[in-house]
Design an enzyme around this catalytic site. Structure first.
Site, PDB file in Angstrom:
ATOM      1  N   ASP A 167       0.856  -1.189   0.000  1.00  0.00           N
ATOM      2  CA  ASP A 167       0.000   0.000   0.000  1.00  0.00           C
ATOM      3  C   ASP A 167       0.891   1.237   0.000  1.00  0.00           C
ATOM      4  O   ASP A 167       2.080   1.167   0.310  1.00  0.00           O
ATOM      5  CB  ASP A 167      -0.865   0.031   1.268  1.00  0.00           C
ATOM      6  CG  ASP A 167      -1.954  -1.021   1.239  1.00  0.00           C
ATOM      7  OD1 ASP A 167      -2.393  -1.363   0.144  1.00  0.00           O
ATOM      8  OD2 ASP A 167      -2.348  -1.491   2.311  1.00  0.00           O
ATOM      9  N   ASP A 179      -4.747  -3.223   4.948  1.00  0.00           N
ATOM     10  CA  ASP A 179      -5.218  -2.682   6.228  1.00  0.00           C
ATOM     11  C   ASP A 179      -6.736  -2.728   6.362  1.00  0.00           C
ATOM     12  O   ASP A 179      -7.270  -2.688   7.461  1.00  0.00           O
ATOM     13  CB  ASP A 179      -4.709  -1.243   6.438  1.00  0.00           C
ATOM     14  CG  ASP A 179      -5.022  -0.335   5.246  1.00  0.00           C
ATOM     15  OD1 ASP A 179      -5.909  -0.685   4.435  1.00  0.00           O
ATOM     16  OD2 ASP A 179      -4.379   0.722   5.123  1.00  0.00           O
TER      17      ASP A 179
END
Length: 1036
Positions: A452, A755
């Site tokens: 990410d 996440d």
């Protein structure tokens, strides 16, 4: 050859099949100590039993939730159980029995709940305010009456249990029996105390082996127990004494007001107080895959379920073992964790070597017996047998058993556990929590990391640094620029902007323990609220929930990429606010606020101009958001949030700086042969700017958007995926597809970060799932193999380094142990064949076994990683564990040691001028001493399989130095002071120097061996286009 021999010991590193797990267990035929060898191996039978119990509990819950609801309506209220309150409950100020409140929520009994008066009435009975939460003073009494939020756990194992485990070794039990017989026969033939020496020597050796083994195993157990506690740490937001705070789920009490958001685990049974769009995944409890909507009409929340979407507040009603989740948790760890592929492979190696060792032991015993019988027959004594003869036969048997002790390398698979425990403990200190043992091992083979952007490559400390309002861009650097923005923006536009910020938010401004205002929410939400406050606005003034009634909310998620809210205005009108990904919001707008603060139409050319400004912002590495509103004149039926016809208020640019050290970490990964790919939901221009700053996007690399990636054909995927370095505006499904194709098409070992709740499929699909500890939801953490506690990309690189260290350390230990095995087996066997006696006695072999097994594992398997590990390519899938350089070193060192020991054994007396009545004892002691020092120096040689300089970093490894020092010190004690028990005699200083020199010569021999080239794989070109880095002899 390795694959053929170990075909039954091949195991998938993630989610291995039950068939594969059972196959390798049945292939392990020779085990000295099953209890210890399989201590870290899953008990499949126990696991099956636990699974059946779980299924029974889930079925019971499913029936209670989905079948009995209708039946409950027909049950006469008079038949219900009456709960009588004890005086203790009344005195504490509570008005409801623990079992009564538990049964209401567990049975989803709306009828009784409504009869009582709803959630507010339950709160009153629990002496709690739904706004202020419980008071700190009442926590103890709540825990005493309603219980603790803890689950039944297995009792801890004591040190003595590990001593008992170590004593279960079959060969040690046989040796103890031999020692006892030896004591009896020895005392009868030679008297006290001389007749006790051999037996006591064996017993003392066994005591030493058992003690060192038990201490090592117990320390591992304590490390794993500490890590297990860390895994179970889950924190939730609660309101207590009117203040918001974060606490452990284990500190939750009945009456607590808990705040839930997407991805959270429901920490206890409870009732819905308020919230919006709250979708609960109950599959972990009931097995039902469809999420359940929780609201005022259906207010029941069950412990262990997950928040799939939305936000809400709940009142805790039941905790701990009174919840169904508590009963499930009792069975959750039954059977243990799956073993790692390396553990299984080394079980296979140990089995093969064990079979060879057993063959040698039997042959040695037979040769010794036959020689003894031939000698007796030659001397005409075949018919006369004495106690001394019996003692000699017993000694032969003890030697054969001890050869098995040395030959069966029980320590090989256990060394993996030791190395993993050590690495996991160190990683915990370095902010990485390894949830699954195999992940630490697999991370060393990672060839690709899909990461990410936000929070991993960047700091996740966001701030609004640029705005575009009323067709004018303004740089926001502090109070002065904010004041300038206020003065040049019409008041009406300011008001609508602040309403858009404060009404359409999932963040809150709350009082902390010190009474200070704190913003609670995602970094993006917090940045917007801080920007609103910077403009001089007051959160409470603009977010007055009584005047502005929230009618409906659509929270942000990674699929929608926007958040919308429908607000009832004080004058009776309705207004919709929307914010999110700039391109998406812009497409929903047909009006804009112009430079005069007036609402005007938004023609296509003007929309293109705004789009160009969005790209300009993004090119400055800013995360861009658009804010819009729409006034709705009439409401028909249920309130729905519109998807078009909005007025664009403003564009904001949010700066999220790149973390310090990320660029260097990316370069380190590239040098290690690991490809880094950024996968983000952000604008492609923002993603490209950040990727260039981090060094991820390079010349020839491809940056692609999720929608375009989705539309690629299979052939286009094969051509494009190797060149993809950035994927922007991606959905979780895109991440999953990328990971799946990298693994299936290109055989990559893929690590992926995540996440959010929707990242769970990609985390499960990847070889190593990495969840973020700060920004990550509980759902993401539960599906991950490693949790990065500081959300930092540099920590991921550290995990790779430790993963490689585990693999290479086990290779070092295997090289060392196989060398000792070969030499000990061959020298004892040929000596028995030629001279009729073994030069190494049972006690000496037990000491050698301790050096090469437990102490060798401690020394080599716990070596810290060095930077050189990240200057070689990752280990490929299916690569041979025992490499050609390892075989070269094993064979070379074995030949050297065997030549030296053979010369000493067969011609040592003449060459060294040893004479006298104790000449044989002196020579055997010298052989034993030389053999041990060869192993000490070979242990140093094994510190590096391919490089000549084996001393680099040695003096930084205190464990290694301590074990080398302890081995040498104890060897001196055995030879000089324990000769009575160890069958040794004190040596003069010349023989000590000779022993050390012979051992030390193995170091230059190792250097010469490492210069010998070995055949290498010529396929060096990686599919991503880089050349594999040199390794093996090329690094020498």
């Amino acid at each position: 050859m390795e694959r053929t021999l170990l075909k039954d010991f091949e195991l998938q590193h993630k989610n291995p099949s039950v068939e594969a797990l059972r196959r390798w267990r049945s292939a392990v035929t020779l085990v000295k100590n099953r209890r210890r060898r399989f201590r870290m191996v899953a008990d499949l039978d126990k696991r099956d039993e636990a699974q059946q119990i779980r299924q029974g509990i889930k079925e019971k819950i499913r029936i209670a939730l989905y079948v009995q609801k209708a039946a409950l309506q027909f049950i006469d209220a008079g038949n219900r159980v009456e709960y009588k309150l004890s005086s203790e409950v009344r005195e504490a100020g509570f008005c409801i029995h623990p079992e009564e409140i538990a049964s209401i929520v567990r049975g989803h009994d709306n009828k009784i709940l409504n009869n009582i008066g709803g959630v507010e009435a339950i709160a009153r009975k629990l002496s709690v305010s739904v706004d202020g939460g419980v008071s700190e003073e009442s926590i103890n009494s709540r825990q005493q009456i309603y219980g603790f939020n803890r689950f039944t756990e297995k009792p801890s194992r004591s040190f003595l249990m590990f001593v008992w485990d170590a004593l279960q070794d079959l060969t040690l039990i046989i040796l103890i029996a031999c020692a006892v017989v030896s004591l009896g026969v020895g005392i009868a033939t030679e008297g006290w105390p001389k007749g006790t020496y051999d037996g006591v020597g064996i017993i003392l050796s066994i005591f030493l082996v058992v003690t060192v083994t038990a201490v090592s195993d117990y320390k591992q157990y304590l490390q794993f127990r500490d890590l297990d506690k860390e895994k179970k740490k889950i924190f939730v937001q609660v309101t207590r004494d009117g203040k918001r705070q974060k606490i452990s789920i284990y500190d939750i009490v009945v009456g607590d007001v808990v705040h839930l958001s997407t991805g959270d685990q429901v920490p206890a049974d409870g009732l819905f107080i308020s919230g919006y769009f709250l979708l609960i995944d109950e599959s972990s409890l009931s097995g039902e895959s469809e999420p359940v909507s929780v609201n005022e009409e259906k207010p029941f929340l069950l412990s262990g379920t997950k928040v799939q979407d939305g936000q809400g507040k709940m009142l805790v009603t039941t905790v701990g073992m009174r919840t169904e989740w508590g009963k499930l948790m009792e069975t959750i760890n039954e059977g243990g964790e799956d073993e790692t592929p390396l553990q299984v492979k080394l079980n296979g190696v140990a089995t093969i070597i064990g079979k060879i060792g057993l063959t040698f032991a039997i042959l040695t015993f037979l040769v010794l017996i036959i020689r003894f019988l031939v000698e007796k027959a030659h001397n005409g004594e075949i018919a006369s047998w004495s106690m001394a003869d019996a003692l000699k036969l017993l000694d032969f048997f003890a030697i054969a058993v001890t050869i098995i002790v040395v030959a069966v390398p029980e320590g090989l698979p256990l060394a993996v556990t030791l190395s993993l425990a050590f690495a996991m403990k160190k990683l915990m200190n370095d902010k990485a929590l390894v949830r699954h043992l195999s992940a630490c091992e697999t991370m060393g083979s990672a060839s690709c990391i899909c990461t990410d952007k936000t929070g991993t490559l960047t700091t996740n400390r966001m701030v609004v640094t640029k705005t575009w309002i009323c067709e004018k861009s303004t740089q926001i650097t502090g109070n002065e620029s904010a004041h300038e923005l206020k003065t040049c923006t019409p008041e009406g536009v300011q008001n609508i902007l602040l309403q858009a910020i404060f009404q359409n938010t999932s963040a809150e401004v709350v009082k902390d323990k010190d009474g200070k205002d704190t913003i609670l929410g995602t970094p993006t939400e917090s940045a917007l609220l801080e920007f609103g406050c910077l403009l001089g606005a007051d959160f409470d003034a603009y977010a007055q929930r009584k005047m502005y009634k929230i009618l409906k909310v659509e929270p942000f998620n990674s699929v929608r990429k926007k958040m919308s809210v429908l607000v009832g205005l004080p004058d009776g009108g309705v207004r919709a606010f929307c914010k999110g990904a700039s391109e998406i919001i812009l497409k929903m707008c047909n009006k804009i606020i112009d430079c005069n603060g007036e609402v005007v139409d938004l023609p296509e050319d003007q929309a293109n101009k705004v789009f160009s400004i969005i790209n300009d912002f993004a090119s400055e590495a800013l995360r861009t958001l658009c804010l819009a509103f729409k006034d709705i004149d009439e409401m028909h039926g249920e309130a729905n949030i519109p998807d078009s016809g909005y007025t664009l208020i403003a564009l904001v640019g949010i700066k999220d700086p790149v973390r310090p050290g990320v660029k260097e970490a990316v370069q380190t990964c590239k040098a290690a042969g690991i490809t880094i790919r950024m996968v983000t939901g952000d604008n492609i221009h923002t993603a490209e700017a950040i990727a260039k700053e981090c060094g991820i996007l390079t010349e020839g690399g491809v940056a692609i958007e999720g929608p375009k990636f989705r539309d690629l054909s299979s052939e286009e995927m094969k051509d494009t995926i190797p060149r993809i370095q950035v994927m922007a505006r991606s959905l979780p499904l895109d991440k999953y597809k990328l990971v799946n194709n990298l693994r299936s098409m290109f055989g990559e070992v893929v690590a992926v970060t995540g996440d959010g709740t929707n990242d769970a499929p990609a985390l499960r699909e990847a070889d190593i799932g990495l969840a973020m500890g700060i920004a990550g939801t509980e759902v993401a953490k539960e599906n991950a193999d490693v949790i990065i506690l500081d959300d930092n990309f540099t920590t991921i690189v550290n995990v790779v380094k430790w993963g490689r260290s585990v693999y290479i350390n086990i290779q070092k230990f295997v090289q060392f142990q196989l060398t000792v095995n070969v030499v000990a087996l061959v020298i004892n066997f040929f000596s028995a064949c030629i001279t009729g006696s073994a030069p190494l006695t049972a006690v000496q072999l037990l000491w050698v076994n301790l050096i090469m097994d437990t102490l060798g594992a401690l020394a080599l398997a716990t070596e810290p990683p060095n930077d050189g590990l990240l200057k070689r390519p990752p280990v490929a899938r299916g690569a041979n564990f025992i490499t050609k350089p390892m075989w070269r070193n094993i064979v070379g060192q074995s030949i050297y040691q065997l030549i030296i020991l053979a010369i000493l054994n067969f011609d040592g007396k003449r060459l060294l001028g040893i004479s006298g009545s104790d000449a044989t004892e002196v020579l055997n002691t010298l052989i034993f001493n030389t053999f041990v020092f060869c192993q000490v120096f070979n242990e140093i040689n094994s510190r590096d399989i391919e490089k000549i300089n084996v001393f680099r970093g040695m003096f930084d490894s205190w464990i290694f130095l301590s074990i080398i020092f302890a081995t040498v010190a104890f060897q001196v004690v055995i030879v000089e002071f324990l000769g009575t028990f160890a069958s040794t005699v004190p040596l003069n200083w010349q023989f000590w120097v000779l022993s050390v020199l012979i051992g030390a010569v193995s170091i230059p021999i190792a250097a010469i061996l490492k210069c010998i080239p070995v055949e290498r794989d010529n396929s060096k070109q990686h599919h991503d286009g880089y050349e594999a880095l040199p390794s093996g002899p090329e690094l020498a």
